[in-house]
Design a protein around this motif. Structure first.
Motif, PDB file in Angstrom:
ATOM      1  N   VAL A 198      -5.002  -7.012  -4.827  1.00 56.49           N
ATOM      2  CA  VAL A 198      -5.384  -6.787  -3.509  1.00 56.49           C
ATOM      3  C   VAL A 198      -5.471  -5.350  -3.236  1.00 56.49           C
ATOM      4  O   VAL A 198      -6.016  -4.803  -2.693  1.00 56.49           O
ATOM      5  CB  VAL A 198      -4.911  -7.635  -2.754  1.00 56.49           C
ATOM      6  N   SER A 199      -4.044  -4.730  -3.441  1.00 55.55           N
ATOM      7  CA  SER A 199      -3.702  -3.262  -2.850  1.00 55.55           C
ATOM      8  C   SER A 199      -4.574  -2.466  -3.692  1.00 55.55           C
ATOM      9  O   SER A 199      -4.760  -1.400  -3.275  1.00 55.55           O
ATOM     10  CB  SER A 199      -2.107  -3.319  -2.815  1.00 55.55           C
ATOM     11  N   VAL A 200      -4.509  -2.593  -5.130  1.00 52.59           N
ATOM     12  CA  VAL A 200      -5.189  -1.799  -5.633  1.00 52.59           C
ATOM     13  C   VAL A 200      -6.835  -1.587  -5.256  1.00 52.59           C
ATOM     14  O   VAL A 200      -7.133  -0.416  -4.999  1.00 52.59           O
ATOM     15  CB  VAL A 200      -5.415  -2.214  -7.256  1.00 52.59           C
ATOM     16  N   LEU A 201      -7.545  -2.714  -5.112  1.00 48.73           N
ATOM     17  CA  LEU A 201      -8.881  -2.821  -4.455  1.00 48.73           C
ATOM     18  C   LEU A 201      -8.878  -2.041  -2.979  1.00 48.73           C
ATOM     19  O   LEU A 201      -9.540  -1.326  -2.795  1.00 48.73           O
ATOM     20  CB  LEU A 201      -9.414  -3.964  -4.421  1.00 48.73           C
ATOM     21  N   GLY A 202      -7.961  -2.446  -2.333  1.00 47.40           N
ATOM     22  CA  GLY A 202      -7.810  -1.894  -1.151  1.00 47.40           C
ATOM     23  C   GLY A 202      -7.607  -0.539  -0.852  1.00 47.40           C
ATOM     24  O   GLY A 202      -8.309   0.239  -0.052  1.00 47.40           O
ATOM     25  N   ASN A 203      -6.678   0.187  -1.868  1.00 46.56           N
ATOM     26  CA  ASN A 203      -6.480   1.576  -1.937  1.00 46.56           C
ATOM     27  C   ASN A 203      -7.870   2.305  -2.300  1.00 46.56           C
ATOM     28  O   ASN A 203      -8.280   3.479  -2.016  1.00 46.56           O
ATOM     29  CB  ASN A 203      -5.464   1.851  -2.817  1.00 46.56           C
ATOM     30  N   VAL A 204      -8.663   1.675  -3.393  1.00 47.80           N
ATOM     31  CA  VAL A 204      -9.782   2.385  -3.802  1.00 47.80           C
ATOM     32  C   VAL A 204     -10.693   2.417  -2.600  1.00 47.80           C
ATOM     33  O   VAL A 204     -11.465   3.275  -2.465  1.00 47.80           O
ATOM     34  CB  VAL A 204     -10.209   1.529  -5.069  1.00 47.80           C
ATOM     35  N   SER A 205     -10.727   1.274  -1.883  1.00 47.54           N
ATOM     36  CA  SER A 205     -11.906   1.016  -0.727  1.00 47.54           C
ATOM     37  C   SER A 205     -11.531   2.146   0.216  1.00 47.54           C
ATOM     38  O   SER A 205     -12.346   2.983   0.761  1.00 47.54           O
ATOM     39  CB  SER A 205     -11.948  -0.276  -0.041  1.00 47.54           C
ATOM     40  N   PHE A 256       0.832  -1.221   0.049  1.00 51.51           N
ATOM     41  CA  PHE A 256       0.142  -0.053  -0.020  1.00 51.51           C
ATOM     42  C   PHE A 256       0.861   1.377  -0.050  1.00 51.51           C
ATOM     43  O   PHE A 256       0.289   2.417   0.126  1.00 51.51           O
ATOM     44  CB  PHE A 256      -0.881  -0.039   1.184  1.00 51.51           C
ATOM     45  N   GLU A 257       2.151   1.024  -0.070  1.00 47.14           N
ATOM     46  CA  GLU A 257       3.179   2.333  -0.071  1.00 47.14           C
ATOM     47  C   GLU A 257       2.733   3.321  -0.776  1.00 47.14           C
ATOM     48  O   GLU A 257       2.764   4.554  -0.767  1.00 47.14           O
ATOM     49  CB  GLU A 257       4.698   1.953  -0.013  1.00 47.14           C
ATOM     50  N   GLN A 258       2.766   2.996  -2.234  1.00 49.71           N
ATOM     51  CA  GLN A 258       2.629   3.762  -3.307  1.00 49.71           C
ATOM     52  C   GLN A 258       1.381   3.746  -4.248  1.00 49.71           C
ATOM     53  O   GLN A 258       1.443   2.909  -5.133  1.00 49.71           O
ATOM     54  CB  GLN A 258       3.974   3.893  -4.128  1.00 49.71           C
ATOM     55  N   PRO A 259       0.255   4.132  -3.817  1.00 46.00           N
ATOM     56  CA  PRO A 259      -0.995   3.782  -4.397  1.00 46.00           C
ATOM     57  C   PRO A 259      -1.401   4.248  -5.972  1.00 46.00           C
ATOM     58  O   PRO A 259      -2.105   3.644  -6.469  1.00 46.00           O
ATOM     59  CB  PRO A 259      -2.157   4.488  -3.542  1.00 46.00           C
ATOM     60  N   ASN A 260      -0.392   5.020  -6.251  1.00 50.93           N
ATOM     61  CA  ASN A 260      -0.541   5.679  -7.561  1.00 50.93           C
ATOM     62  C   ASN A 260       0.231   4.861  -8.742  1.00 50.93           C
ATOM     63  O   ASN A 260       0.394   5.181  -9.898  1.00 50.93           O
ATOM     64  CB  ASN A 260      -0.256   7.233  -7.633  1.00 50.93           C
ATOM     65  N   LYS A 261       1.039   3.879  -8.148  1.00 52.53           N
ATOM     66  CA  LYS A 261       1.843   3.229  -9.117  1.00 52.53           C
ATOM     67  C   LYS A 261       1.095   2.141  -9.794  1.00 52.53           C
ATOM     68  O   LYS A 261       0.024   1.730  -9.441  1.00 52.53           O
ATOM     69  CB  LYS A 261       2.984   2.034  -8.392  1.00 52.53           C
ATOM     70  N   GLU A 262       1.375   2.032 -11.228  1.00 49.83           N
ATOM     71  CA  GLU A 262       0.902   1.051 -12.163  1.00 49.83           C
ATOM     72  C   GLU A 262       0.770  -0.164 -11.771  1.00 49.83           C
ATOM     73  O   GLU A 262       1.934  -0.740 -11.329  1.00 49.83           O
ATOM     74  CB  GLU A 262       1.056   1.598 -13.430  1.00 49.83           C
ATOM     75  N   ARG A 263      -0.265  -1.227 -11.829  1.00 53.01           N
ATOM     76  CA  ARG A 263      -0.080  -2.501 -11.464  1.00 53.01           C
ATOM     77  C   ARG A 263      -1.006  -3.269 -12.732  1.00 53.01           C
ATOM     78  O   ARG A 263      -1.917  -2.835 -12.970  1.00 53.01           O
ATOM     79  CB  ARG A 263      -0.760  -2.880 -10.292  1.00 53.01           C
ATOM     80  N   LEU A 264      -0.494  -4.560 -13.212  1.00 53.78           N
ATOM     81  CA  LEU A 264      -0.983  -5.151 -14.289  1.00 53.78           C
ATOM     82  C   LEU A 264      -2.059  -6.105 -13.804  1.00 53.78           C
ATOM     83  O   LEU A 264      -2.093  -6.806 -12.556  1.00 53.78           O
ATOM     84  CB  LEU A 264       0.081  -5.994 -14.849  1.00 53.78           C
ATOM     85  N   ILE A 265      -3.303  -5.818 -14.261  1.00 54.93           N
ATOM     86  CA  ILE A 265      -4.556  -6.435 -13.897  1.00 54.93           C
ATOM     87  C   ILE A 265      -5.186  -7.123 -15.069  1.00 54.93           C
ATOM     88  O   ILE A 265      -5.336  -6.290 -15.948  1.00 54.93           O
ATOM     89  CB  ILE A 265      -5.189  -5.614 -12.976  1.00 54.93           C
ATOM     90  N   THR A 266      -5.810  -8.152 -14.910  1.00 51.60           N
ATOM     91  CA  THR A 266      -6.675  -8.769 -16.070  1.00 51.60           C
ATOM     92  C   THR A 266      -8.067  -8.829 -15.356  1.00 51.60           C
ATOM     93  O   THR A 266      -8.240  -8.756 -13.981  1.00 51.60           O
ATOM     94  CB  THR A 266      -6.380 -10.152 -16.277  1.00 51.60           C
ATOM     95  N   PRO A 267      -9.165  -8.873 -16.272  1.00 48.15           N
ATOM     96  CA  PRO A 267     -10.413  -9.172 -15.562  1.00 48.15           C
ATOM     97  C   PRO A 267     -10.686 -10.458 -14.986  1.00 48.15           C
ATOM     98  O   PRO A 267     -11.366 -10.282 -13.863  1.00 48.15           O
ATOM     99  CB  PRO A 267     -11.259  -9.271 -17.382  1.00 48.15           C
TER     100      PRO A 267
END
Length: 401
Positions: free
Chosen positions: A274-281, A202-213
């Motif tokens: 998981v961290s992407v969804l956590g940061n959005v929440s 969760f350190e850098q929430p603005n970093k891009e992460r590869l995600i598939t549907p």
């Protein structure tokens, strides 16, 4: 009265986050002192609503999404918790926990002492101590009812909730400045140093992460299972000696789910996703919580109570600087931990995470801080706070209340 439904509130929360980002990008003061974006945007909207209220214009939000977002955030904390990593941080967690216990004792002692000096009921001092500040709104509601029913303290719940609101605002405002003060003269990792191209935490929430549907659906399913099982566990524990807040149960289930699937070789949690969804929440939760703050509740507090709370805020900042930072090693990780401690020492664990993100996005990652603070702030703080509160209530001072 303008009432926003579920969709209207979601739109408003999204706009608050965009507003907060714009403010932080354009106002040097906010960047310099590492003010979290949801705090900046949410507080501005809360102030606007306070002004509209004086013109007899009231806005009502649908906050039904707030609790699920908070629980989803804690589920992601649990799903990102690797037992092997937690073992490595055992001594650090224990040390930070001691600092947290120290603050609980200081908050209550300060609250009781100031209340007596200001001519208030000592119970009010306890109410404005670890109950509402380190405890937050949930603990405030629970103990406020107890103080009214058992000790006969009038309007205890309202006072506790107002104090918790005060703490939520100040917890998000002082963490960044405290960290900035402590970081002076300390070597920081830098945002490019030793940071994976695809960070998992969760350190850098603005970093891009590869995600598939498909992987996104899998991760949402894991979060949903954590929410369902955690809520069921909370129901089973209700009324027992092991009763815990729902978010602690959800986090615990997330930890078990992630590590059980890994140990059995069935599934490896996609930590970055998981961290992407956590940061959005987390961002949406804070936006809703802050934009729906009833700042007029703070304005209604008597002057002695405001003095008491302002003093508690100063004590939190000094404790983070002279105790938390020092016992945690006087290094960059310790500075980030101090910012996090300000967040949940006055407000809540999500505020602590937001504080630390504001620092790490500018100065570089601190995996240690993001390992320690969620575990202590979610798992241990509520349990230990209950013990500390009951210890103070057992003092002869309150026996006569």
């Amino acid at each position: 009265m303008l009432e926003l439904d579920f969709y209207g509130t979601l739109v408003a929360a999204s706009l608050v986050l965009l507003l907060g980002r714009g403010l932080v990008q354009r106002i040097g003061f906010l960047r310099t002192y590492n003010i979290p974006e949801p705090v900046a945007g949410g507080l501005v909207v809360a102030l606007v609503l306070l002004g509209l209220r004086s013109l007899d214009v009231r806005v009502q939000f649908d906050t039904s999404l707030q609790s699920p977002l908070m629980l989803a955030f804690f589920a992601t904390i649990g799903l990102n918790a690797d037992i092997a990593s937690l073992k490595k941080g055992g001594r650090i967690v224990a040390t930070f926990l001691l600092a947290v216990v120290g603050l609980l004792l200081v908050q209550n002692a300060m609250g009781i002492g100031l209340a007596k000096a200001l001519g208030l009921d000592p119970l009010m001092g306890l109410l404005s101590g670890s109950i509402s500040l380190s405890g937050g709104h949930g603990t405030s509601a629970a103990w406020g009812a107890t103080f009214s029913e058992t000790y006969g303290l009038a309007s205890a719940t309202e006072l506790a909730m107002a104090c918790a609101t005060f703490g939520l605002v100040l917890g998000g405002l002082i963490g960044g400045p405290v960290a900035r003060l402590l970081i002076k003269g300390i070597q920081t990792p830098g945002i490019q140093q030793a940071t994976p191209q695809l960070p998992k935490g969760f350190e850098q929430p603005n970093k891009e992460r590869l995600i598939t549907p498909f992987s996104l659906v899998e991760t949402i399913a894991l979060i949903a299972v954590s929410l369902l099982a955690g809520s069921l566990l909370n129901g089973l524990l209700q009324g027992t000696a092991l009763e815990l807040p729902t978010f602690v149960c959800v986090l615990f289930v997330g930890v078990l789910l992630r590590n059980a699937l890994s140990a059995l070789g069935l599934y490896q949690v996609f930590e970055r996703e998981v961290s992407v969804l956590g940061n959005v929440s987390l961002s949406l939760f804070l936006a809703i919580a802050l934009m729906s703050l009833k700042l007029w509740d703070l304005a209604s507090l008597a002057l002695p109570f405001l003095i008491l709370l302002a003093t508690q805020t100063l004590v939190m900042a000094l404790f983070a600087i002279f105790v938390t930072f020092r016992v945690m090693g006087r290094n960059y990780d310790a500075a980030v931990l101090a910012a996090g401690h300000c967040g949940f020492g006055l407000g809540a664990t999500p505020t602590a995470i937001a504080n630390m993100q504001a620092v790490t996005q500018r100065y570089g990652p601190s995996q240690l801080a993001f390992l320690v603070v969620p575990m202590v702030g979610a798992f241990f703080i509520d349990i230990i706070n209950v013990i500390v509160i009951k210890f103070y209530l057992a003092l002869p001072l309150f026996a006569a209340s």
